[in-house]
Design a protein around this motif. Structure first.
Motif, PDB file in Angstrom:
ATOM      1  N   VAL A 197      25.417   1.287 108.746  1.00 50.78           N
ATOM      2  CA  VAL A 197      26.461   1.019 109.622  1.00 50.78           C
ATOM      3  C   VAL A 197      27.364  -0.006 109.302  1.00 50.78           C
ATOM      4  O   VAL A 197      28.450   0.188 109.598  1.00 50.78           O
ATOM      5  CB  VAL A 197      25.412   0.825 110.889  1.00 50.78           C
ATOM      6  CG1 VAL A 197      26.370   0.500 111.976  1.00 50.78           C
ATOM      7  CG2 VAL A 197      24.788   2.128 111.361  1.00 50.78           C
ATOM      8  N   VAL A 198      26.874  -1.240 108.971  1.00 48.14           N
ATOM      9  CA  VAL A 198      27.769  -2.572 108.886  1.00 48.14           C
ATOM     10  C   VAL A 198      28.498  -2.172 107.636  1.00 48.14           C
ATOM     11  O   VAL A 198      29.673  -2.914 107.601  1.00 48.14           O
ATOM     12  CB  VAL A 198      26.905  -3.549 108.653  1.00 48.14           C
ATOM     13  CG1 VAL A 198      26.077  -4.087 109.930  1.00 48.14           C
ATOM     14  CG2 VAL A 198      25.812  -3.607 107.474  1.00 48.14           C
ATOM     15  N   SER A 199      28.313  -1.203 106.575  1.00 45.64           N
ATOM     16  CA  SER A 199      29.404  -1.010 105.469  1.00 45.64           C
ATOM     17  C   SER A 199      30.316  -0.216 105.767  1.00 45.64           C
ATOM     18  O   SER A 199      31.386  -0.172 105.272  1.00 45.64           O
ATOM     19  CB  SER A 199      28.308  -0.279 104.353  1.00 45.64           C
ATOM     20  OG  SER A 199      27.218  -1.406 104.036  1.00 45.64           O
ATOM     21  N   LEU A 200      29.973   0.738 106.932  1.00 49.84           N
ATOM     22  CA  LEU A 200      31.114   1.713 107.189  1.00 49.84           C
ATOM     23  C   LEU A 200      31.967   1.215 108.322  1.00 49.84           C
ATOM     24  O   LEU A 200      33.103   1.908 108.416  1.00 49.84           O
ATOM     25  CB  LEU A 200      30.387   2.972 107.674  1.00 49.84           C
ATOM     26  CG  LEU A 200      29.648   3.959 106.640  1.00 49.84           C
ATOM     27  CD1 LEU A 200      28.645   4.960 107.373  1.00 49.84           C
ATOM     28  CD2 LEU A 200      30.534   4.322 105.507  1.00 49.84           C
ATOM     29  N   THR A 201      31.554   0.286 109.052  1.00 41.90           N
ATOM     30  CA  THR A 201      32.288  -0.356 110.106  1.00 41.90           C
ATOM     31  C   THR A 201      32.199  -1.573 110.576  1.00 41.90           C
ATOM     32  O   THR A 201      30.967  -1.981 110.338  1.00 41.90           O
ATOM     33  CB  THR A 201      32.151   0.603 111.413  1.00 41.90           C
ATOM     34  OG1 THR A 201      32.925   0.173 112.417  1.00 41.90           O
ATOM     35  CG2 THR A 201      30.873   0.506 111.957  1.00 41.90           C
ATOM     36  N   SER A 202      33.014  -2.334 111.182  1.00 40.93           N
ATOM     37  CA  SER A 202      33.243  -3.639 111.467  1.00 40.93           C
ATOM     38  C   SER A 202      33.377  -3.709 112.841  1.00 40.93           C
ATOM     39  O   SER A 202      33.604  -4.685 113.616  1.00 40.93           O
ATOM     40  CB  SER A 202      34.084  -4.788 110.669  1.00 40.93           C
ATOM     41  OG  SER A 202      35.303  -4.032 110.851  1.00 40.93           O
ATOM     42  N   VAL A 203      33.467  -2.500 113.660  1.00 41.56           N
ATOM     43  CA  VAL A 203      33.781  -2.613 115.041  1.00 41.56           C
ATOM     44  C   VAL A 203      32.421  -2.834 115.916  1.00 41.56           C
ATOM     45  O   VAL A 203      31.653  -2.360 115.836  1.00 41.56           O
ATOM     46  CB  VAL A 203      34.045  -1.087 115.529  1.00 41.56           C
ATOM     47  CG1 VAL A 203      34.325  -0.961 116.902  1.00 41.56           C
ATOM     48  CG2 VAL A 203      35.381  -0.547 114.712  1.00 41.56           C
ATOM     49  N   THR A 204      32.641  -4.036 116.481  1.00 43.35           N
ATOM     50  CA  THR A 204      31.474  -4.782 117.199  1.00 43.35           C
ATOM     51  C   THR A 204      30.861  -3.772 118.098  1.00 43.35           C
ATOM     52  O   THR A 204      29.460  -3.483 118.078  1.00 43.35           O
ATOM     53  CB  THR A 204      31.788  -5.912 117.852  1.00 43.35           C
ATOM     54  OG1 THR A 204      32.326  -6.728 116.949  1.00 43.35           O
ATOM     55  CG2 THR A 204      30.390  -6.430 118.662  1.00 43.35           C
ATOM     56  N   ASP A 205      31.553  -2.848 118.909  1.00 45.74           N
ATOM     57  CA  ASP A 205      30.929  -1.800 119.854  1.00 45.74           C
ATOM     58  C   ASP A 205      30.122  -0.687 119.038  1.00 45.74           C
ATOM     59  O   ASP A 205      28.811  -0.336 119.650  1.00 45.74           O
ATOM     60  CB  ASP A 205      31.904  -1.342 120.804  1.00 45.74           C
ATOM     61  CG  ASP A 205      32.647  -2.224 121.869  1.00 45.74           C
ATOM     62  OD1 ASP A 205      31.974  -3.273 122.086  1.00 45.74           O
ATOM     63  OD2 ASP A 205      33.609  -1.754 122.257  1.00 45.74           O
ATOM     64  N   LEU A 206      30.152  -0.390 117.950  1.00 49.08           N
ATOM     65  CA  LEU A 206      29.643   0.537 117.409  1.00 49.08           C
ATOM     66  C   LEU A 206      28.566  -0.014 116.799  1.00 49.08           C
ATOM     67  O   LEU A 206      27.120   0.731 116.762  1.00 49.08           O
ATOM     68  CB  LEU A 206      30.496   1.163 116.170  1.00 49.08           C
ATOM     69  CG  LEU A 206      31.688   2.090 116.619  1.00 49.08           C
ATOM     70  CD1 LEU A 206      32.432   2.415 115.479  1.00 49.08           C
ATOM     71  CD2 LEU A 206      31.392   3.147 117.536  1.00 49.08           C
TER      72      LEU A 206
END
Length: 271
Positions: A197-206
């Protein structure tokens, strides 16, 4: 079986620490998703009282139902998990960054420990219902503490693995193999999913949504050894040596059977 599940939880705890705390890449990925920390308002102010009420409620339920062994196990689970989390976080497992020394998460540890302890003092038939409600509550706490900037996803995984270790060791039922397997694999699987998850996105809400979903799944998995046990089969009494009546030695049974087959001699009357 219990030792296998406990070993899996310990491995998941260590894996989360190595991947997200020791590894510079993991630290960098998680720190990129951190929101600005806030004081939390009423949630922060009421946390100690709510945790205390939860502990008292669990012990009161166990005492009311006179399940003394399970109540003692619940007390050990809550005290052991909460105390261990504080000891590890403050004194043993150093973590730098914007939020220092946050592994494992204390709020999630307290909530998960109370939920798992509650399962111990409840009857087996209602534990699945309590498990679903407890998983949702713990997911809410994990997502909220992440949203407030108090904890990272890995802090939550570490807390759940720690609570799972105590829970599977203190389980009062003999779990089925699939429940043990899920409890064994869940923490490590959560680490892999969280890293993805943290590798694919840095969007906090996600990340917050993923934290809640992963939390619910891990709580359900580590609680299965407390809820699922082998079903009794139709021939269970026979296999256990129960035959609903006094037994006779085999030799006497054979002797009685042979006598019944020998024709009785007819009485001879004088002519």
């Amino acid at each position: 079986m219990r030792l296998l599940a406990a070993a899996g939880c310990v491995f998941g705890f260590l894996l989360a620490y190595v991947v997200f705390v020791v590894s510079p890449a993991g630290r960098r990925l998680e720190d990129a998703t951190l929101p600005t920390p806030t004081d939390g308002g009423p949630i922060a102010a009421m946390s100690p009282q709510l945790i205390g009420l939860g502990i008292i409620a669990v012990l009161a339920i166990g005492a009311t139902r006179r399940r003394w062994k399970q109540t003692g196990a619940a007390a050990v689970l809550m005290a052991g998990a909460i105390a261990s989390a504080q000891l590890l976080k403050v004194s043993l497992l150093f973590r730098d960054g914007p939020i220092a020394n946050s592994f494992p998460g204390g709020h999630v540890t307290a909530c998960a420990a109370i939920v798992l302890a509650l399962l111990l003092v409840l009857p087996l038939e209602v534990r699945p219902i309590a498990l679903v409600a407890g998983a949702v509550l713990t997911a809410y706490v994990a997502a909220t503490t992440t949203e407030l900037g108090w904890h990272r996803l890995s802090d939550t995984i570490g807390a759940l693995a720690l609570c799972g270790t105590f829970a599977v060791l203190l389980s009062d039922v003999r779990p089925v193999w699939w429940a043990t397997l899920m409890a064994t694999c869940a923490p490590a699987a959560a680490v892999l999913a969280g890293y993805g998850v943290v590798s694919l996105t840095s969007v906090t809400d996600l990340v917050i949504v993923a934290t809640g979903a992963i939390t619910a799944g891990v709580v359900a998995a580590v609680a299965l050894p407390l809820c699922a046990q082998p079903r009794a089969t139709a021939n269970a009494p026979v296999s256990a040596g129960y035959d609903e009546g006094p037994t006779r030695p085999l030799s006497r049974v054979k002797e009685s059977s042979c006598r019944s087959r020998v024709p009785q001699a007819q009485e001879q009357h004088p002519v």
